[in-house]
Write an enzyme that holds these catalytic residues in place. Structure first.
Site, mmCIF file in Angstrom:
data_model
loop_
_atom_site.group_PDB
_atom_site.id
_atom_site.type_symbol
_atom_site.label_atom_id
_atom_site.label_comp_id
_atom_site.label_asym_id
_atom_site.label_seq_id
_atom_site.Cartn_x
_atom_site.Cartn_y
_atom_site.Cartn_z
ATOM 1 N N GLU A 183 0.858 -1.189 0.000
ATOM 2 C CA GLU A 183 0.000 0.000 0.000
ATOM 3 C C GLU A 183 0.898 1.244 0.000
ATOM 4 O O GLU A 183 1.257 1.779 1.034
ATOM 5 C CB GLU A 183 -0.922 -0.005 1.221
ATOM 6 N N HIS B 204 -5.743 6.264 -1.828
ATOM 7 C CA HIS B 204 -5.007 7.409 -1.294
ATOM 8 C C HIS B 204 -4.790 8.428 -2.416
ATOM 9 O O HIS B 204 -3.653 8.822 -2.715
ATOM 10 C CB HIS B 204 -3.690 6.964 -0.665
ATOM 11 N N HIS C 131 -9.967 0.681 0.308
ATOM 12 C CA HIS C 131 -10.860 1.188 1.369
ATOM 13 C C HIS C 131 -11.769 2.334 0.892
ATOM 14 O O HIS C 131 -11.524 3.509 1.138
ATOM 15 C CB HIS C 131 -10.128 1.533 2.664
ATOM 16 N N ALA D 249 -9.671 8.175 2.437
ATOM 17 C CA ALA D 249 -8.444 8.656 1.790
ATOM 18 C C ALA D 249 -8.606 8.739 0.278
ATOM 19 O O ALA D 249 -7.742 8.302 -0.478
ATOM 20 C CB ALA D 249 -7.253 7.772 2.167
ATOM 21 N N ARG E 44 -20.926 17.666 -8.974
ATOM 22 C CA ARG E 44 -20.388 17.838 -10.318
ATOM 23 C C ARG E 44 -19.160 16.981 -10.604
ATOM 24 O O ARG E 44 -18.697 16.946 -11.729
ATOM 25 C CB ARG E 44 -20.045 19.325 -10.564
ATOM 26 N N ASP F 67 -16.683 -1.068 9.987
ATOM 27 C CA ASP F 67 -16.613 -1.003 11.447
ATOM 28 C C ASP F 67 -17.520 0.069 12.041
ATOM 29 O O ASP F 67 -17.545 0.263 13.261
ATOM 30 C CB ASP F 67 -15.173 -0.775 11.907
ATOM 31 N N HIS G 221 -15.241 4.043 9.917
ATOM 32 C CA HIS G 221 -14.675 4.508 8.643
ATOM 33 C C HIS G 221 -15.745 4.941 7.641
ATOM 34 O O HIS G 221 -15.514 5.873 6.862
ATOM 35 C CB HIS G 221 -13.807 3.414 8.023
ATOM 36 N N ASP H 114 -8.254 -3.914 7.172
ATOM 37 C CA ASP H 114 -7.210 -2.895 7.347
ATOM 38 C C ASP H 114 -6.647 -3.005 8.765
ATOM 39 O O ASP H 114 -6.311 -2.006 9.401
ATOM 40 C CB ASP H 114 -7.767 -1.491 7.081
#
Length: 390
Positions: free
Chosen positions: A131, A197, A218, A222, A229, A250, A253, A277
């Site tokens: 990651e 991310h 995820h 991030a 738009r 959970d 998140h 995660d």
């Protein structure tokens, strides 16, 4: 001489359908068949599951740590073994040990450890998820911005070489740090490319999906969000059917209502898949640990840096399933698929994981009717039994 056993005394979910009054026959670590209990061959050793249900083992494609260990801090085979062992009691029978953005030296060590773990056939080890470090600083989350950087020719070559020695290699990248041509080359070499991310636009993310990216890391966390738009990466994950998307279920998140909306809107064949995660805390009572020299605090079901930034999740897979079924309201069979069949499909492993059919891995979880875990088998070998000494 082969060792044949039959798991009996429970309803069996094969990934698609339920079987009543049947037994799961296992030979040499693989599923042989599902047969009526009255039709068991005489040479089969029967094991009574004691009621409840037998379901395919859970597949987690994002596991940073467990058992008090982070792969980043100890990138070796012993840590991979500890992480896999820590997650087995929660039903995870196959996982991608995940390295969060780190130095080139740590990354190389993690790859070497993964290659060695694969050779040693560490129970539960499926491969690696790298990651980063090719992410967006704008959406860095808990990743150290000093270590985030664009992908180079050497990085690309390293990933392709690693894939040749690993059963599965997944890498999370951001379009801001990687060109579509690199994604195409990685995908062609068998690397599973995930977008994450990132603050990218819908149009650019779709271009990367067309180049070969097939997963989003995820969902909603991030990443650029859905706007009126600009759908962002979150919108791309839901709208583009070739993309699967990891979800940390959970209740911290992602809000349950947001999850329901995403599930209703997701275009296929790609699916939303459960990921934990998970960090070092799983299977322990530790209240803090470190990542890249920074302390992460465990409190109220979450893991956070001192400034409040979420840093992974204090989550195991059976808890994610319970949340999806009990809070979000997803049908149990679908929640189970989200933890087994769908992640296996996302990484090209559904021919052997996430379902029971002739020749698939005998990775089995025995669940009570209230979703408690009684026993877990990996490759036909029992690795956990509730109440037994660990």
């Amino acid at each position: 001489m082969s060792d044949r056993l039959a798991l009996t005394g429970a309803r069996i979910f094969d990934g698609d359908n339920w079987h009543e009054g049947s037994a799961l026959v296992v030979r040499d670590g693989l599923v042989e068949a599902i047969v009526r209990q009255g039709a068991l061959p005489s040479d089969v050793r029967a094991v009574d599951a004691g009621g409840g249900m037998l379901v395919p083992g859970f597949v987690d494609i994002q596991v940073n740590g467990g058992g008090g260990v982070m792969l980043n801090d100890h990138p070796d085979v012993a840590s991979i073994e500890t992480i896999c062992r820590a997650h087995a009691p929660f039903g995870t029978t196959a996982l991608l040990a995940t390295l969060i953005t780190d130095t080139p030296a740590i990354t190389a060590a993690a790859i070497a450890a993964g290659e060695a773990a694969a050779l040693q056939k560490v129970p539960g080890f499926l491969g690696l998820h790298l990651e980063g470090p090719h992410l967006s600083i704008a959406r860095k989350g808990a990743h150290d911005p000093a270590l985030i950087r664009p992908m180079t020719d050497a990085d690309q070559a390293m990933l392709i070489a690693a894939r040749q020695k690993l059963p599965v290699l997944l890498t999370t990248v951001a379009p801001e740090s990687v060109e579509p041509a690199r994604v195409a080359a990685l995908a062609k070499a068998g690397v599973v490319v995930s977008l994450g991310h990132s603050d990218t636009s819908y149009f650019k993310a779709k271009t990367f999906a067309e180049a070969g990216a097939s997963v989003v890391t995820h969902l909603f966390n991030a990443m650029s969000q859905i706007g009126n738009r600009e759908p962002g990466l979150a919108g791309t994950a839901i709208d583009v059917g070739t993309l699967s998307a990891g979800l940390i279920a959970d209740g911290i998140h992602v809000h349950p209502t947001t999850i329901r909306i995403a599930l209703d809107a997701k275009q296929g064949p790609g699916k939303i898949v459960l990921v934990t995660d998970a960090m070092a805390t799983i299977g322990t009572d530790m209240t803090s640990f470190t990542l890249n020299g920074r302390t992460i605090y465990r409190k109220d079901g979450s893991l956070r840096l001192a400034d409040g930034t979420l840093a992974g999740a204090d989550l195991d897979m059976i808890s994610a399933i319970r949340f999806m079924h009990g809070v979000v309201g997803v049908e149990l069979t679908e929640a189970l698929r989200m933890a087994s069949l769908y992640p296996a499909q996302a990484i090209g492993q559904s021919h052997r994981l996430g379902r029971f059919a002739n020749g698939t891995a005998a990775d089995v979880v025995a669940l009570s009717d209230d979703l408690g875990i009684g026993r877990v088998w990996i490759g036909g070998n029992k690795v956990f039994e509730a109440g037994a000494p660990r």
